[in-house]
Design a protein around this motif. Sequence first.
Motif, PDB file in Angstrom:
ATOM      1  N   ASP A 115      -4.529   6.909  -4.645  1.00  0.00           N
ATOM      2  CA  ASP A 115      -3.443   6.150  -5.266  1.00  0.00           C
ATOM      3  C   ASP A 115      -3.948   5.030  -6.162  1.00  0.00           C
ATOM      4  O   ASP A 115      -3.151   4.292  -6.731  1.00  0.00           O
ATOM      5  N   LEU A 116      -5.269   4.869  -6.284  1.00  0.00           N
ATOM      6  CA  LEU A 116      -5.810   3.897  -7.218  1.00  0.00           C
ATOM      7  C   LEU A 116      -5.695   4.456  -8.629  1.00  0.00           C
ATOM      8  O   LEU A 116      -6.081   5.582  -8.893  1.00  0.00           O
ATOM      9  N   ASP A 117      -5.157   3.659  -9.527  1.00  0.00           N
ATOM     10  CA  ASP A 117      -4.826   4.135 -10.873  1.00  0.00           C
ATOM     11  C   ASP A 117      -5.484   3.235 -11.907  1.00  0.00           C
ATOM     12  O   ASP A 117      -5.334   2.006 -11.862  1.00  0.00           O
ATOM     13  N   SER A 118      -6.200   3.824 -12.827  1.00  0.00           N
ATOM     14  CA  SER A 118      -6.872   3.039 -13.866  1.00  0.00           C
ATOM     15  C   SER A 118      -5.885   2.417 -14.847  1.00  0.00           C
ATOM     16  O   SER A 118      -6.260   1.574 -15.658  1.00  0.00           O
ATOM     17  N   GLY A 119      -4.629   2.834 -14.803  1.00  0.00           N
ATOM     18  CA  GLY A 119      -3.618   2.270 -15.698  1.00  0.00           C
ATOM     19  C   GLY A 119      -2.711   1.271 -15.020  1.00  0.00           C
ATOM     20  O   GLY A 119      -1.601   1.019 -15.494  1.00  0.00           O
ATOM     21  N   THR A 120      -3.151   0.684 -13.914  1.00  0.00           N
ATOM     22  CA  THR A 120      -2.315  -0.225 -13.130  1.00  0.00           C
ATOM     23  C   THR A 120      -2.941  -1.605 -13.052  1.00  0.00           C
ATOM     24  O   THR A 120      -4.154  -1.745 -12.948  1.00  0.00           O
ATOM     25  N   LYS A 126      -4.104  -8.598  10.188  1.00  0.00           N
ATOM     26  CA  LYS A 126      -4.364  -7.175  10.409  1.00  0.00           C
ATOM     27  C   LYS A 126      -5.531  -6.771   9.515  1.00  0.00           C
ATOM     28  O   LYS A 126      -6.027  -7.578   8.723  1.00  0.00           O
ATOM     29  N   GLY A 127      -5.963  -5.519   9.641  1.00  0.00           N
ATOM     30  CA  GLY A 127      -7.099  -5.069   8.857  1.00  0.00           C
ATOM     31  C   GLY A 127      -6.861  -5.160   7.359  1.00  0.00           C
ATOM     32  O   GLY A 127      -5.745  -4.943   6.874  1.00  0.00           O
ATOM     33  N   VAL A 128      -7.918  -5.475   6.615  1.00  0.00           N
ATOM     34  CA  VAL A 128      -7.839  -5.578   5.157  1.00  0.00           C
ATOM     35  C   VAL A 128      -8.792  -4.558   4.548  1.00  0.00           C
ATOM     36  O   VAL A 128      -9.703  -4.051   5.209  1.00  0.00           O
ATOM     37  N   ALA A 129      -8.591  -4.272   3.277  1.00  0.00           N
ATOM     38  CA  ALA A 129      -9.495  -3.367   2.564  1.00  0.00           C
ATOM     39  C   ALA A 129     -10.877  -3.997   2.469  1.00  0.00           C
ATOM     40  O   ALA A 129     -11.014  -5.167   2.095  1.00  0.00           O
ATOM     41  N   ASP A 168       0.816  -1.219   0.000  1.00  0.00           N
ATOM     42  CA  ASP A 168       0.000   0.000   0.000  1.00  0.00           C
ATOM     43  C   ASP A 168       0.848   1.267   0.000  1.00  0.00           C
ATOM     44  O   ASP A 168       0.399   2.314   0.470  1.00  0.00           O
ATOM     45  N   ALA A 169       2.063   1.181  -0.527  1.00  0.00           N
ATOM     46  CA  ALA A 169       2.948   2.349  -0.576  1.00  0.00           C
ATOM     47  C   ALA A 169       2.297   3.469  -1.382  1.00  0.00           C
ATOM     48  O   ALA A 169       1.902   3.263  -2.534  1.00  0.00           O
ATOM     49  N   PRO A 170       2.173   4.667  -0.811  1.00  0.00           N
ATOM     50  CA  PRO A 170       1.511   5.771  -1.518  1.00  0.00           C
ATOM     51  C   PRO A 170       2.389   6.370  -2.609  1.00  0.00           C
ATOM     52  O   PRO A 170       3.614   6.267  -2.573  1.00  0.00           O
ATOM     53  N   VAL A 171       1.726   7.007  -3.565  1.00  0.00           N
ATOM     54  CA  VAL A 171       2.400   7.724  -4.646  1.00  0.00           C
ATOM     55  C   VAL A 171       2.133   9.220  -4.533  1.00  0.00           C
ATOM     56  O   VAL A 171       3.061  10.029  -4.631  1.00  0.00           O
ATOM     57  N   LYS A 172       0.869   9.571  -4.328  1.00  0.00           N
ATOM     58  CA  LYS A 172       0.492  10.980  -4.253  1.00  0.00           C
ATOM     59  C   LYS A 172       1.225  11.668  -3.103  1.00  0.00           C
ATOM     60  O   LYS A 172       1.227  11.179  -1.970  1.00  0.00           O
ATOM     61  N   GLY A 173       1.860  12.784  -3.440  1.00  0.00           N
ATOM     62  CA  GLY A 173       2.608  13.538  -2.456  1.00  0.00           C
ATOM     63  C   GLY A 173       4.079  13.175  -2.394  1.00  0.00           C
ATOM     64  O   GLY A 173       4.863  13.875  -1.750  1.00  0.00           O
ATOM     65  N   THR A 222      -4.748  -1.863   1.806  1.00  0.00           N
ATOM     66  CA  THR A 222      -5.437  -0.659   2.278  1.00  0.00           C
ATOM     67  C   THR A 222      -4.881   0.578   1.585  1.00  0.00           C
ATOM     68  O   THR A 222      -4.273   1.452   2.208  1.00  0.00           O
ATOM     69  N   LEU A 223      -5.092   0.639   0.299  1.00  0.00           N
ATOM     70  CA  LEU A 223      -4.596   1.748  -0.512  1.00  0.00           C
ATOM     71  C   LEU A 223      -5.480   2.978  -0.357  1.00  0.00           C
ATOM     72  O   LEU A 223      -6.703   2.870  -0.242  1.00  0.00           O
ATOM     73  N   ASN A 224      -4.847   4.128  -0.375  1.00  0.00           N
ATOM     74  CA  ASN A 224      -5.600   5.364  -0.389  1.00  0.00           C
ATOM     75  C   ASN A 224      -6.317   5.494  -1.727  1.00  0.00           C
ATOM     76  O   ASN A 224      -5.757   5.170  -2.780  1.00  0.00           O
TER      77      ASN A 224
END
Length: 399
Positions: free
Chosen positions: A239-244, A274-277, A209-214, A234-236
């Motif tokens: 950071d969800l990308d339609s090209g991924t 641990k918690g999941v999405a 779940d490593a973020p990209v934005k910022g 647990t992605l923000n």
Amino acid sequence: MMHWGKTKLQKLLLILVGIWILWLLCEQTLHWYRKGRIKLKDTGRPVHSVVQTDIHESVHSSFPPLPIHKESTVHLTVEKETKDPATSTLDNNRTEAYSPGTCIKGFVQRKFRESMPRFDPDMHLFITNNFRKWGVLGKYSKGLPFDFSHSNLFRLNTLLKLLPTTWRPVIKSDSGCRRCLVLGNSGALLDKGLGRVIDGYDVVIRMNDAPVKGYESDVGSRTDFRFFYPESSTLNQADLDSGTYYVVVMYKSNDLNWLQAVLTKVKPTGQFWKGVAQKLDIDPAQFLILNPQVLHVAARDVRLQGRWPTTGLIATTFALHYCDVVDLAGFGYGSSIFNHYYERDKTGGLPAGGTQHNGTVEKEYLIRLLDEGVISHDLTGVYKNSSKTRFSRMEKSTS
């Protein structure tokens, strides 16, 4: 008359010999020029060529469709000394000035086979509806993470019905040669300014779940594959990308239940550490199920002594089968490095990962691949520096 004819023939032969010598000189000059300094132009973006086709029994034929990336193309034009990737791994590699270099088709596979004779370049990387024809799954009663048990296979059939199978894209560079960057999450990425360099690769592989934005200036903005398991899903939303492509790594049976719940938009059930999405707003065509054989190969080649491979090792193993040239960035930890670039925590070494992983053995394995030139570069330098230190110690011990 005969003398005149003989003289004319000799002149003709001299002309032909002269032309031949001139051609050799031109060819040699062109060869020297190519070995010198050349300009390499990189589009900085993979081309997704989408074609409608039936699923073939090929390692690269199991991808669902993705839309073409909408971001504008980044052009990077750099002066670069052309070098054989096999001999450049221990060169002085300033990460601030590095840019993706030349690509040799099949280079990684040839190099990897030299150190790993059992390497199978045709291994299926993702699970498709044809998996029963492979004849290699369901052989081990223990099941996941290294294989599917018989009960797993039955549930897998239901799961695959939720995923599209009639379209496939091809990710490639302009030359048809894949230069891949496997991007770890170490704090070694901070303040390097590698964002544009990272976006210049043909394939960018991220994990968990490593973020990209910022963080674009240090970690880039593109993602072609993101490897994760339910507990690291647990992605923000930003950071969800339609090209991924989102590659699901399965360690246990409950992971199949989780993916089915996400695809059918119901609340996941089952035990997780641990918690999941609870949901992911991702098109089903963007999900891929990693073949558990990739985990088996990773554990076998690295000799993890009964431990499970980390996501970083799994993603690297995938890249060694999928790509033509492989580089790393964001791998390595230490007392002066944050465990993750997006968290300000340190443990003075490898981050806590329980007893399931063997980080020390994995590190030595990746350093060895750098030493042998299978992996071409370590952009953030942690493993590269370790490699150089180890070589220095070896030289002292033999002198």
